[in-house]
Scaffold this motif. Structure first.
Motif, PDB file in Angstrom:
ATOM      1  N   ARG A   1       7.326  -6.877  -6.687  1.00  0.00           N
ATOM      2  CA  ARG A   1       8.705  -7.332  -6.894  1.00  0.00           C
ATOM      3  C   ARG A   1       9.651  -6.652  -5.889  1.00  0.00           C
ATOM      4  N   ALA A   2       9.497  -5.342  -5.710  1.00  0.00           N
ATOM      5  CA  ALA A   2      10.389  -4.590  -4.810  1.00  0.00           C
ATOM      6  C   ALA A   2      10.222  -5.053  -3.363  1.00  0.00           C
ATOM      7  N   VAL A   3       8.982  -5.251  -2.925  1.00  0.00           N
ATOM      8  CA  VAL A   3       8.740  -5.691  -1.553  1.00  0.00           C
ATOM      9  C   VAL A   3       9.238  -7.123  -1.361  1.00  0.00           C
ATOM     10  N   SER A   4       9.037  -7.964  -2.371  1.00  0.00           N
ATOM     11  CA  SER A   4       9.532  -9.349  -2.318  1.00  0.00           C
ATOM     12  C   SER A   4      11.043  -9.367  -2.127  1.00  0.00           C
ATOM     13  N   ASP A   5      11.748  -8.557  -2.914  1.00  0.00           N
ATOM     14  CA  ASP A   5      13.205  -8.490  -2.803  1.00  0.00           C
ATOM     15  C   ASP A   5      13.625  -7.961  -1.429  1.00  0.00           C
ATOM     16  N   ALA A   6      12.904  -6.954  -0.936  1.00  0.00           N
ATOM     17  CA  ALA A   6      13.236  -6.373   0.369  1.00  0.00           C
ATOM     18  C   ALA A   6      13.044  -7.393   1.484  1.00  0.00           C
ATOM     19  N   LEU A   7      11.936  -8.121   1.463  1.00  0.00           N
ATOM     20  CA  LEU A   7      11.679  -9.124   2.498  1.00  0.00           C
ATOM     21  C   LEU A   7      12.685 -10.264   2.428  1.00  0.00           C
ATOM     22  N   ALA A   8      13.100 -10.630   1.200  1.00  0.00           N
ATOM     23  CA  ALA A   8      14.099 -11.691   1.052  1.00  0.00           C
ATOM     24  C   ALA A   8      15.422 -11.266   1.680  1.00  0.00           C
ATOM     25  N   GLU A   9      15.741  -9.967   1.560  1.00  0.00           N
ATOM     26  CA  GLU A   9      16.996  -9.460   2.117  1.00  0.00           C
ATOM     27  C   GLU A   9      16.916  -9.288   3.632  1.00  0.00           C
ATOM     28  N   LEU A  10      15.792  -8.757   4.131  1.00  0.00           N
ATOM     29  CA  LEU A  10      15.676  -8.432   5.552  1.00  0.00           C
ATOM     30  C   LEU A  10      15.277  -9.614   6.424  1.00  0.00           C
TER      31      LEU A  10
ATOM     32  N   VAL B   1      11.308  -2.310   5.428  1.00  0.00           N
ATOM     33  CA  VAL B   1      10.881  -2.967   4.184  1.00  0.00           C
ATOM     34  C   VAL B   1      10.684  -1.927   3.085  1.00  0.00           C
ATOM     35  N   VAL B   2       9.992  -0.837   3.401  1.00  0.00           N
ATOM     36  CA  VAL B   2       9.736   0.203   2.397  1.00  0.00           C
ATOM     37  C   VAL B   2      11.044   0.863   1.963  1.00  0.00           C
ATOM     38  N   ARG B   3      11.931   1.132   2.928  1.00  0.00           N
ATOM     39  CA  ARG B   3      13.225   1.768   2.607  1.00  0.00           C
ATOM     40  C   ARG B   3      14.043   0.894   1.662  1.00  0.00           C
ATOM     41  N   VAL B   4      14.161  -0.408   1.981  1.00  0.00           N
ATOM     42  CA  VAL B   4      14.955  -1.316   1.136  1.00  0.00           C
ATOM     43  C   VAL B   4      14.266  -1.526  -0.217  1.00  0.00           C
ATOM     44  N   ALA B   5      12.940  -1.611  -0.223  1.00  0.00           N
ATOM     45  CA  ALA B   5      12.203  -1.771  -1.480  1.00  0.00           C
ATOM     46  C   ALA B   5      12.447  -0.578  -2.399  1.00  0.00           C
ATOM     47  N   LEU B   6      12.452   0.621  -1.830  1.00  0.00           N
ATOM     48  CA  LEU B   6      12.708   1.820  -2.629  1.00  0.00           C
ATOM     49  C   LEU B   6      14.123   1.804  -3.180  1.00  0.00           C
ATOM     50  N   LYS B   7      15.086   1.377  -2.347  1.00  0.00           N
ATOM     51  CA  LYS B   7      16.482   1.300  -2.798  1.00  0.00           C
ATOM     52  C   LYS B   7      16.614   0.335  -3.965  1.00  0.00           C
TER      53      LYS B   7
ATOM     54  N   ALA C   1       0.841  -1.211   0.000  1.00  0.00           N
ATOM     55  CA  ALA C   1       0.000   0.000   0.000  1.00  0.00           C
ATOM     56  C   ALA C   1       0.874   1.258   0.000  1.00  0.00           C
ATOM     57  N   ALA C   2       1.964   1.226   0.771  1.00  0.00           N
ATOM     58  CA  ALA C   2       2.871   2.384   0.835  1.00  0.00           C
ATOM     59  C   ALA C   2       3.493   2.656  -0.533  1.00  0.00           C
ATOM     60  N   LEU C   3       3.936   1.601  -1.214  1.00  0.00           N
ATOM     61  CA  LEU C   3       4.545   1.789  -2.541  1.00  0.00           C
ATOM     62  C   LEU C   3       3.505   2.215  -3.566  1.00  0.00           C
ATOM     63  N   ALA C   4       2.282   1.682  -3.443  1.00  0.00           N
ATOM     64  CA  ALA C   4       1.210   2.093  -4.358  1.00  0.00           C
ATOM     65  C   ALA C   4       0.920   3.582  -4.186  1.00  0.00           C
ATOM     66  N   ALA C   5       0.962   4.066  -2.938  1.00  0.00           N
ATOM     67  CA  ALA C   5       0.725   5.486  -2.668  1.00  0.00           C
ATOM     68  C   ALA C   5       1.829   6.354  -3.274  1.00  0.00           C
ATOM     69  N   LEU C   6       3.004   5.760  -3.466  1.00  0.00           N
ATOM     70  CA  LEU C   6       4.118   6.491  -4.075  1.00  0.00           C
ATOM     71  C   LEU C   6       4.104   6.395  -5.604  1.00  0.00           C
ATOM     72  N   GLY C   7       3.067   5.730  -6.148  1.00  0.00           N
ATOM     73  CA  GLY C   7       2.919   5.664  -7.597  1.00  0.00           C
ATOM     74  C   GLY C   7       3.451   4.404  -8.257  1.00  0.00           C
ATOM     75  N   PHE C   8       3.829   3.397  -7.477  1.00  0.00           N
ATOM     76  CA  PHE C   8       4.321   2.143  -8.051  1.00  0.00           C
ATOM     77  C   PHE C   8       3.175   1.358  -8.673  1.00  0.00           C
TER      78      PHE C   8
END
Length: 198
Positions: free
Chosen positions: A170-179, A188-194, A156-163
């Protein structure tokens, strides 16, 4: 039924190739993504879906079993024939198809020729939860994990940012896999954005 062909590429056209297998040329329909990677004289193994109808026997070929699995899943949807399934796989990889379905991202599916908004929505709806075997490894769509509050909030946070839904998934999946488990929403949002700006 033909399930697999190994031979040399004899010719490539816009939507098919002729595969020479010991002197016999097989006409194999394939995605433009696959065809663009082939050249005449190249040795290749094609995984085949054979469709037999009253008036024709058609071979649809994929270079990977993952792509074939996505193709087979797509043609189970009413209104999606072999040609339309290949059109979808021409614009989206099997992993991207799985992400689009998991995220309910009909707009990404509708980018393919012959796929209107209604058909794209039907594909996303009917295949939801059925493409787990297609999206492999860390790139697997995470939107199928219904009820995961952290996941839902991050998407929802990324959707609000226009994703777009598929990109957010994909970004959240990658972030959760890393964290890993126990990560905070902010992390999660910070790493997904990165990861999304790489």
């Amino acid at each position: 039924m033909i399930a697999r062909l190994k031979g040399l590429v004899d010719s490539v056209s816009a939507d098919a190739l002729v595969l020479d297998v010991n002197g016999v040329g097989y006409l194999v329909q394939s995605s433009s993504r696959t065809l663009s990677a082939l050249s005449v004289g190249q040795g290749v193994v094609m995984h085949i879906e054979t469709q037999v109808r009253e008036d024709a026997i058609t071979l649809f070929g994929c270079v990977s079993e993952t792509e074939l699995a996505a193709f087979r899943a797509l043609i189970t949807v009413q209104g999606v024939g072999g040609r339309v399934a290949l059109n979808i796989l021409s614009v989206l990889t099997p992993d991207q198809v799985a992400h689009a379905v998991a995220a309910g991202d009909a707009a990404s599916l509708a980018r393919a020729n012959g796929v209107g908004p209604k058909l794209a929505a039907r594909i996303a709806n009917e295949l939801k939860g059925k493409l787990g075997g297609v999206a492999l490894a860390a790139g697997a769509p995470i939107a199928v994990q219904a009820g995961n509050r952290l996941l839902e909030d991050a998407l929802a946070a990324l959707a609000a940012l226009g994703f777009r839904p598929m990109d957010a998934s994909r970004a959240v999946s990658d972030a959760l896999a890393e964290l890993g488990e126990g990560a905070s929403l902010n992390d999660v949002v910070r790493v997904a954005l990165k990861k999304s700006v790489r």
